[in-house]
Design an enzyme around this catalytic site. Structure first.
Site, PDB file in Angstrom:
ATOM      1  N   HIS A   1       0.820  -1.208   0.000  1.00  0.00           N
ATOM      2  CA  HIS A   1       0.000   0.000   0.000  1.00  0.00           C
ATOM      3  C   HIS A   1       0.857   1.262   0.000  1.00  0.00           C
ATOM      4  CE1 HIS A   1      -3.551  -2.403   0.631  1.00  0.00           C
ATOM      5  NE2 HIS A   1      -3.029  -2.942   1.726  1.00  0.00           N
TER       6      HIS A   1
ATOM      7  N   HIS B   1       5.631   6.575   6.730  1.00  0.00           N
ATOM      8  CA  HIS B   1       5.272   6.097   5.388  1.00  0.00           C
ATOM      9  C   HIS B   1       4.866   7.288   4.527  1.00  0.00           C
ATOM     10  CE1 HIS B   1       1.422   6.077   7.637  1.00  0.00           C
ATOM     11  NE2 HIS B   1       0.940   6.545   6.482  1.00  0.00           N
TER      12      HIS B   1
ATOM     13  N   HIS C   1       2.483   8.982   1.011  1.00  0.00           N
ATOM     14  CA  HIS C   1       1.345   8.956   0.098  1.00  0.00           C
ATOM     15  C   HIS C   1       1.693   9.835  -1.096  1.00  0.00           C
ATOM     16  CE1 HIS C   1      -1.417   6.954   2.954  1.00  0.00           C
ATOM     17  NE2 HIS C   1      -0.692   7.598   3.861  1.00  0.00           N
TER      18      HIS C   1
ATOM     19  N   GLU D   1      -2.582  13.912   0.960  1.00  0.00           N
ATOM     20  CA  GLU D   1      -3.914  13.591   1.475  1.00  0.00           C
ATOM     21  C   GLU D   1      -4.567  14.870   2.023  1.00  0.00           C
ATOM     22  OE1 GLU D   1      -4.345   9.084   2.117  1.00  0.00           O
ATOM     23  OE2 GLU D   1      -3.304   9.886   3.884  1.00  0.00           O
TER      24      GLU D   1
ATOM     25  N   HIS E   1       3.999  10.796   6.483  1.00  0.00           N
ATOM     26  CA  HIS E   1       3.328  10.611   7.770  1.00  0.00           C
ATOM     27  C   HIS E   1       4.284   9.906   8.734  1.00  0.00           C
ATOM     28  CE1 HIS E   1      -0.956  10.664   5.826  1.00  0.00           C
ATOM     29  NE2 HIS E   1      -0.397  11.867   5.895  1.00  0.00           N
TER      30      HIS E   1
ATOM     31  N   THR F   1      -5.940   7.345   7.725  1.00  0.00           N
ATOM     32  CA  THR F   1      -6.423   7.563   6.355  1.00  0.00           C
ATOM     33  C   THR F   1      -6.503   6.263   5.566  1.00  0.00           C
ATOM     34  OG1 THR F   1      -4.193   8.034   5.530  1.00  0.00           O
ATOM     35  CG2 THR F   1      -5.504   9.905   6.319  1.00  0.00           C
ATOM     36  N   THR F   2      -6.310   5.132   6.241  1.00  0.00           N
ATOM     37  CA  THR F   2      -6.508   3.810   5.650  1.00  0.00           C
ATOM     38  C   THR F   2      -7.365   2.996   6.614  1.00  0.00           C
ATOM     39  OG1 THR F   2      -4.477   2.965   6.677  1.00  0.00           O
ATOM     40  CG2 THR F   2      -4.305   3.819   4.423  1.00  0.00           C
TER      41      THR F   2
END
Length: 356
Positions: A96, A124, A126, A136, A149, A231-232
């Site tokens: 992911h 991690h 995005h 995000e 993040h 957010t997941t």
């Protein structure tokens, strides 16, 4: 009567059923862990079908309108262990995103909007399929090409898994990226290692582990903060978000390296960001070095200020030496008194016929 002490040996068919059950349970368990994505039937619009918390009222990410935030002066953020270089740092493609974990090194953060000490868990990223999308959270409807993040859990709860059971369990430091013409040297080895974890669930180890400070922005004073969620999936509403205003600069080529990673199905992981969620009844705070003071117009004026004001007004009423009084000043009162006295004498003469 003797009890039957014989033991039945498992048949070949029962062994097959046992193995099949284990395999099926393992597949279901794995599917449950990986049953979300960013497109089609597994995309964000379907997350709420299996994770009720993804339809909550305090979800992330959000668009932060800088004109609607409340400016505050929060206590300084206290960052411990951010400058130290870990003995071992691993980079993992989990299907992911790409995550960074540290061995035997646990930076902490406290202060600011946080109540308590939070310990590093992982970081991690995005990103999007081009430089116009990827982040995000948004600032004034501006989308950044990538977002970092850095996840911490509250030490009182021992670990990240247990912390997710509490409304103040996690805090995430969010940093935005902008495009620079030059490569960022702090990310040089990082980007090189991405080539070793192209496939899902691959892990690589840094030869020279970077400090956490090397990977984040310099300005840690100006930031937005609000209460939100992961957010997941499972989108748990347990996160205190701290979004720093100053972006980190990376070149186009450095961000492009993230887009070469693959997801669990072997497809290019070109984008992995969740769409914006409603702000609802939440208030976003903006920490600033400007002095912010709430003015209460109902407060009484101190007595000493009132006395001083009275003295100033009294001084203004005193006649200036060598200057004729204004017609409206005290001399006008004396003239009015003589007029009243004369009228009284005339009235007396009219009644008695005498001035005495």
């Amino acid at each position: 009567m003797e009890a039957d002490m014989s033991i039945r040996r498992p048949t070949r068919s029962s062994n097959f059923m046992l193995i099949a059950s284990i395999v099926i349970l393992s597949v279901l368990s794995c599917a449950r862990c990986q049953d979300f994505g960013y497109d089609g039937a597994k995309g964000p619009s379907h997350w709420g079908e299996q994770y009720n918390t993804c339809t909550g009222k305090h979800q992330s990410p959000i668009n932060i309108n800088s004109l609607d935030v409340k400016k505050v002066n929060l206590p300084p953020l206290i960052m411990e262990g951010f400058d130290a270089h870990p003995q071992q740092t691993n980079l993992t493609n989990n299907g992911h995103t790409v995550a960074v974990t540290m061995k035997d090194h646990f930076p902490t953060i406290s202060g600011g909007p946080l109540k308590g000490v939070y310990q590093y868990s992982q970081l991690h990223f995005h990103w999007g399929d081009n430089d116009t999308v990827g982040s995000e959270d948004m600032i004034d409807n501006h989308i950044f090409p990538m977002e970092l993040h850095v996840v911490f859990f509250k030490q009182d709860y021992k670990n990240a898994k247990n912390a997710m059971k509490h409304s103040d369990g996690l805090t995430v430091l969010a940093f935005f990226y902008e495009i620079s013409q030059d490569d960022n040297p702090s990310y040089e080895e990082f980007v090189q290692l991405l080539g070793n974890v192209t496939s899902s669930h691959k892990t690589a180890t840094f030869e020279k582990p970077p400090s956490l400070r090397n990977l984040i922005a310099r300005d840690l004073l100006h930031y937005y903060t609000y209460d939100g969620s992961l957010t997941t999936p499972p989108c748990s509403e347990v996160v205190t978000w701290i979004d720093f205003k100053e972006p980190i600069m990376l070149s186009h080529a450095q961000i492009e390296a993230f887009r070469a990673l693959e997801d669990d199905e072997g497809h290019p992981l070109t984008h992995n960001f969740r769409p914006i969620q409603p702000l609802g009844d939440r208030v976003v705070l903006y920490n600033t070095d400007e002095i912010v003071k709430d003015v209460d117009l109902t407060d009484e004026i101190p007595a000493e200020e009132i006395d001083q004001n009275s003295l100033e007004h009294e001084k203004d009423r005193r006649p200036v030496k060598g200057k004729k009084p204004h017609p409206d000043s005290g001399s006008g009162s004396i003239g009015t008194s003589w007029t009243v006295l004369a009228m009284a004498l005339v009235f007396r003469f009219y009644l008695t016929g005498s001035w005495k």
